[in-house]
Design a protein around this motif. Structure first.
Motif, mmCIF file in Angstrom:
data_model
loop_
_atom_site.group_PDB
_atom_site.id
_atom_site.type_symbol
_atom_site.label_atom_id
_atom_site.label_comp_id
_atom_site.label_asym_id
_atom_site.label_seq_id
_atom_site.Cartn_x
_atom_site.Cartn_y
_atom_site.Cartn_z
ATOM 1 N N GLU A 138 0.835 -1.205 0.000
ATOM 2 C CA GLU A 138 0.000 0.000 0.000
ATOM 3 C C GLU A 138 0.872 1.257 0.000
ATOM 4 N N VAL A 139 1.856 1.285 0.895
ATOM 5 C CA VAL A 139 2.724 2.451 1.012
ATOM 6 C C VAL A 139 3.566 2.623 -0.253
ATOM 7 N N ALA A 140 4.071 1.520 -0.788
ATOM 8 C CA ALA A 140 4.889 1.585 -2.007
ATOM 9 C C ALA A 140 4.077 2.143 -3.169
ATOM 10 N N LYS A 141 2.828 1.703 -3.289
ATOM 11 C CA LYS A 141 1.970 2.181 -4.370
ATOM 12 C C LYS A 141 1.726 3.687 -4.240
ATOM 13 N N TRP A 154 13.384 1.288 4.197
ATOM 14 C CA TRP A 154 13.007 1.147 5.606
ATOM 15 C C TRP A 154 14.218 0.734 6.449
ATOM 16 N N LEU A 155 14.978 -0.227 5.958
ATOM 17 C CA LEU A 155 16.174 -0.668 6.672
ATOM 18 C C LEU A 155 17.158 0.476 6.868
ATOM 19 N N LEU A 184 11.378 8.399 3.910
ATOM 20 C CA LEU A 184 10.179 7.942 4.601
ATOM 21 C C LEU A 184 9.937 8.811 5.830
ATOM 22 N N SER A 185 8.698 9.206 6.019
ATOM 23 C CA SER A 185 8.338 10.036 7.165
ATOM 24 C C SER A 185 8.125 9.159 8.401
ATOM 25 N N GLU A 186 7.975 9.797 9.543
ATOM 26 C CA GLU A 186 7.672 9.052 10.768
ATOM 27 C C GLU A 186 6.360 8.300 10.614
ATOM 28 N N ASP A 188 5.111 7.187 7.774
ATOM 29 C CA ASP A 188 5.389 6.052 6.883
ATOM 30 C C ASP A 188 5.963 4.887 7.679
ATOM 31 N N MET A 189 6.922 5.182 8.512
ATOM 32 C CA MET A 189 7.590 4.140 9.301
ATOM 33 C C MET A 189 6.592 3.473 10.250
ATOM 34 N N LYS A 190 5.755 4.284 10.876
ATOM 35 C CA LYS A 190 4.756 3.746 11.800
ATOM 36 C C LYS A 190 3.793 2.826 11.085
ATOM 37 N N ARG A 191 3.337 3.225 9.911
ATOM 38 C CA ARG A 191 2.410 2.401 9.139
ATOM 39 C C ARG A 191 3.054 1.086 8.714
#
Length: 205
Positions: A138-141, A154-155, A184-186, A188-191
């Motif tokens: 979802e996030v990648a799309k 993410w890594l 990536l935002s905070e 984004d990372m949380k999701r």
């Protein structure tokens, strides 16, 4: 050789003997730095402490098992490495291809690895693993990037120095390189991290 890494923990050889041998290699000019790979955090702490006590070269890197679908290293090993200034060079950063996006929930695959690698299907085909992948998709799309690019980014946002990526195609190299530029935002990372469920510890044997 710039970096020479041992493979796992040797239960048959005293760590002092291993470290003295590696220390000799550095001082003979055969290698520049030494690193370690998957082990328990207490073992790695013991190795670092022994190097300090004996005045020997210490490990500068940890090649551990770490990816978006397997995050148990966040409990002890990653914080230890951060505290000690040790670089993280995780293996299987795309979870043996599970984070490539080519595997779908409830479906089989004709991929060679799916049919031949039991570790892949044993480790990463549980419902909670697909929860992570589907959220990442979802996030990648939304960002207009590939799933591997997102997973590697993410890594890097988690403090990883250089994930060890196995590639067989030019586009895979390009995706890995592009991950460096993806921000990536905070949120984004949380999701991305929210669906994760704890796993049994894997990859030390």
């Amino acid at each position: 050789m710039d970096l020479y890494q041992i493979h796992r923990w040797d239960y048959e050889t005293p760590i002092e003997e291993t470290l003295r041998t590696l220390n000799d290699l550095v001082h003979q000019g055969k290698v520049r730095y030494i690193g370690a790979s998957s082990m328990w955090a207490w073992q790695f702490a013991n190795a670092l402490s022994t190097s300090d006590q004996l005045g020997l070269e210490r490990f500068v890197s940890m090649q551990n098992h770490y990816n978006l679908c397997y995050r148990e290293e966040e409990r002890e090993m990653n914080p230890l490495c951060k505290e000690e200034g040790v670089a993280l060079l995780p293996w299987s950063p795309l979870a043996k291809g599970f984070l490539s996006g080519k595997y779908k929930r409830g479906k089989t695959s004709d991929a060679v690895r799916f049919r031949s690698d039991e570790l892949l299907t044993d480790r990463f085909f549980k419902p909670e693993d697909f929860d992570v992948v589907e959220r990442a998709e979802e996030v990648a799309k939304e960002k207009g990037v590939s799933l591997p690019q997102l997973a590697l980014s993410w890594l890097l946002h988690k403090g990883v120095t250089a994930p060890i990526v196995g590639v067989t195609k030019v586009e895979q190299v390009e995706q890995a390189a592009a991950a460096v530029e993806l921000k990536l935002s905070e949120d984004d990372m949380k999701r991305l991290e929210e669906p994760y469920k704890p796993h049994p510890v894997l990859g030390h044997a």
